[in-house]
Design a protein around this motif. Structure first.
Motif, PDB file in Angstrom:
ATOM      1  N   HIS A 290       0.825  -1.212   0.000  1.00  0.00           N
ATOM      2  CA  HIS A 290       0.000   0.000   0.000  1.00  0.00           C
ATOM      3  C   HIS A 290       0.861   1.265   0.000  1.00  0.00           C
ATOM      4  CE1 HIS A 290      -3.955  -1.779   0.320  1.00  0.00           C
ATOM      5  NE2 HIS A 290      -3.535  -2.591   1.287  1.00  0.00           N
ATOM      6  N   HIS A 293       1.793   2.178  -3.529  1.00  0.00           N
ATOM      7  CA  HIS A 293       0.643   2.770  -4.223  1.00  0.00           C
ATOM      8  C   HIS A 293       0.430   4.220  -3.780  1.00  0.00           C
ATOM      9  CE1 HIS A 293      -1.111  -0.572  -6.510  1.00  0.00           C
ATOM     10  NE2 HIS A 293      -0.748  -1.377  -5.525  1.00  0.00           N
ATOM     11  N   ALA A 294       0.563   4.479  -2.479  1.00  0.00           N
ATOM     12  CA  ALA A 294       0.369   5.838  -1.973  1.00  0.00           C
ATOM     13  C   ALA A 294       1.475   6.763  -2.467  1.00  0.00           C
ATOM     14  CB  ALA A 294       0.340   5.819  -0.446  1.00  0.00           C
ATOM     15  N   ARG A 319      -7.459   8.418  -3.971  1.00  0.00           N
ATOM     16  CA  ARG A 319      -7.050   7.025  -4.121  1.00  0.00           C
ATOM     17  C   ARG A 319      -5.766   6.764  -3.338  1.00  0.00           C
ATOM     18  NH1 ARG A 319      -5.915   7.073  -9.167  1.00  0.00           N
ATOM     19  NH2 ARG A 319      -8.002   6.653  -9.984  1.00  0.00           N
ATOM     20  N   HIS A 323      -4.859   4.239   0.106  1.00  0.00           N
ATOM     21  CA  HIS A 323      -3.703   3.338   0.244  1.00  0.00           C
ATOM     22  C   HIS A 323      -2.840   3.738   1.439  1.00  0.00           C
ATOM     23  CE1 HIS A 323      -4.058   0.718  -3.219  1.00  0.00           C
ATOM     24  NE2 HIS A 323      -4.344   1.739  -3.995  1.00  0.00           N
ATOM     25  N   HIS A 326      -4.399   2.442   4.629  1.00  0.00           N
ATOM     26  CA  HIS A 326      -4.148   1.007   4.784  1.00  0.00           C
ATOM     27  C   HIS A 326      -2.693   0.750   5.171  1.00  0.00           C
ATOM     28  CE1 HIS A 326      -8.078  -0.272   3.618  1.00  0.00           C
ATOM     29  NE2 HIS A 326      -7.986   0.176   2.365  1.00  0.00           N
ATOM     30  N   ASP A 327      -1.793   1.552   4.608  1.00  0.00           N
ATOM     31  CA  ASP A 327      -0.363   1.408   4.923  1.00  0.00           C
ATOM     32  C   ASP A 327      -0.126   1.661   6.405  1.00  0.00           C
ATOM     33  OD1 ASP A 327       2.409   1.113   4.413  1.00  0.00           O
ATOM     34  OD2 ASP A 327       2.643   3.278   4.194  1.00  0.00           O
TER      35      ASP A 327
END
Length: 469
Positions: A290, A293-294, A319, A323, A326-327
């Motif tokens: 994640h 992605h971030a 978006r 992420h 979640h990270d």
């Protein structure tokens, strides 16, 4: 009799093809020079001298070549400009004699970078803009050929462990400033690491070595950006991209491209920044951490904002925020604080700084200022460079919003950082902010601050004169 110089017909033809006047060429060269940390003030008279056969000084010649390359959208060399004489001393960035494979080029470039004589000349490398500067997927860039006896996978695993251990150390070194430990990292990559890569070029179980090497190259490139060596940083990013491309590591490729997008955006090459941010976004595998992605998504948000795409920028930011959340929930490292680059997580301080950059471009100044303050709250006390850049961004934003007294307080905090980062970027930020404060000198807070700064500068000048006397 002194021989008359021959008129430079090559330059004259390029000038006509570019549809430039002498003054327009001079402005273009001045702009490329400023981007690469070189201060020049050429005008049409200077160009007239070049057309009559004179040549600018060696460091300026590749800047003119880059100016023409951007205008004509193809690579222009010193030979094209009629400045082929004394080429080796004129253009340290033109090294066609170096092998094209990534490992050998890494070895040559890093060894030269670590050398106290050759290294400063490499700092003259010019940042290249345009389509050709965007990395593309290629065939594997290095082959076995003349490689040494292969390391067995177990030995390669040990080498990889040693490489990975260097990442936190050099990440912390970067936070002191770009010049700190940079020569040591370049020497390490140019000697030990390049030999490991050559020895394991065809080892099926050794695929992690290129990825670890690319991450150290990423740090080395960022060190050079911090000292305004944009062209050399770009070369290191390209080598890193090719290395992990051959290893099939698209996650690290995306991280490198994201950094290149950020560099291009900072230099105001907006279209190039957006192309690389979009490409990085498509390279990230669905199962990537994640944090990755971030990290990549946050730069896509900035690039889209700079490109005048506010809706797309906010979509990318939301978006990336998902992420990042979640990270923070799943990672048990120091990600919530300001941990060294681990290439799998995205710390809260860095995330909020990037969010602030996006919001600032979108014109949401209050929200951007809040994001920068949140970033500062998460910064580790030893993150001197990042703290300085965040304070500089906050100060500039406060000035733009007309919050002059708050801007002065933020600027004082920047000036009081101890120890102050050994960073060309932060030093330039201090100078730029002082210039931005002068129009507000009617404010009592600004006048007091500027008087203190001017007095400190006079004191420094007197002390320097005494030492030289």
């Amino acid at each position: 009799m002194t021989a008359r110089k021959s008129a430079n017909q090559h330059l004259r033809m390029l000038l006509a093809e570019a549809d430039w006047t002498g003054q327009q060429l001079a402005r273009a060269v001045n702009a490329v020079a400023a981007e690469n940390g070189v201060r020049v003030q050429y005008d049409r008279t200077s160009v007239a001298h070049w057309l009559s056969g004179s040549m600018p000084r060696p460091r300026v010649r590749p800047l003119a070549a880059e100016a023409f390359s951007r205008r004509l959208r193809r690579t222009i060399t010193l030979l094209d400009l009629g400045w082929a004489a004394d080429t080796q001393s004129a253009d340290p960035d033109e090294q066609q004699h170096w092998p094209s494979d990534s490992v050998t080029r890494l070895a040559h470039l890093c060894k030269a970078d670590a050398d106290p004589v050759q290294g400063p000349r490499l700092h003259w490398s010019v940042y290249q803009a345009g389509e050709a500067a965007v990395p593309r997927q290629r065939t594997p860039p290095f082959t076995v050929g003349t490689s040494r006896t292969e390391l067995v996978p177990a030995a390669a695993e040990l080498a990889s462990t040693v490489l990975a251990a260097g990442i936190p150390f050099f990440s912390r070194a970067l936070e002191v400033g770009g010049s700190h430990a940079r020569a040591a990292l370049a020497a390490y990559l140019g000697n030990d690491v390049s030999l490991w890569l050559q020895a394991t070029a065809s080892c099926a179980g050794c695929g992690v070595l290129p990825s670890e090497t690319a991450r150290l190259l990423y740090l080395l490139a960022r060190m050079h950006i911090d000292d305004a060596h944009e062209g050399l940083a770009q070369q290191y990013f390209r080598i890193a991209f090719d290395l992990v491309g051959a290893a099939g590591d698209t996650t690290t490729q995306a991280i490198v491209l994201r950094a290149m997008s950020s560099q291009a955006g900072a230099l105001r090459h907006i279209r190039q920044s957006l192309i690389m941010a979009e490409q990085a976004f498509t390279l990230v595998p669905e199962d990537a951490p994640h944090g990755v992605h971030a990290f990549v998504g946050s730069q896509l948000a900035v690039a889209r904002a700079l490109a005048g795409q506010p809706f797309a920028a906010r979509t990318a930011l939301l978006r990336a925020e998902t992420h990042h959340r979640h990270d923070m929930e799943t990672d048990n490292s120091n990600a919530a604080h300001d941990a060294p680059a681990g290439f799998h997580t995205y710390g809260a301080a860095a995330w909020h700084f990037q969010r602030g950059r996006t919001l600032a471009v979108l014109g949401e100044r209050s929200a951007a200022a809040a994001a920068f303050r949140t970033s500062l709250a998460h910064r580790h006390p030893r993150s001197h460079r990042a703290r300085a850049l965040t304070l500089a961004a906050l100060t500039q934003l406060l000035l733009q919003a007309g919050h002059v007294e708050e801007a002065c307080a933020s600027y004082r905090e920047l000036l009081d950082l101890d120890p102050h980062p050994r960073s060309a970027r932060t030093q330039q930020a201090v100078v730029d902010l002082k210039r931005r404060l002068r129009p507000f000198s009617n404010s009592r807070a600004v006048k007091s601050l500027l008087d203190q700064l001017d007095q400190a500068e006079r004191h420094t000048t007197v002390e320097r004169s005494r030492r030289l006397a």
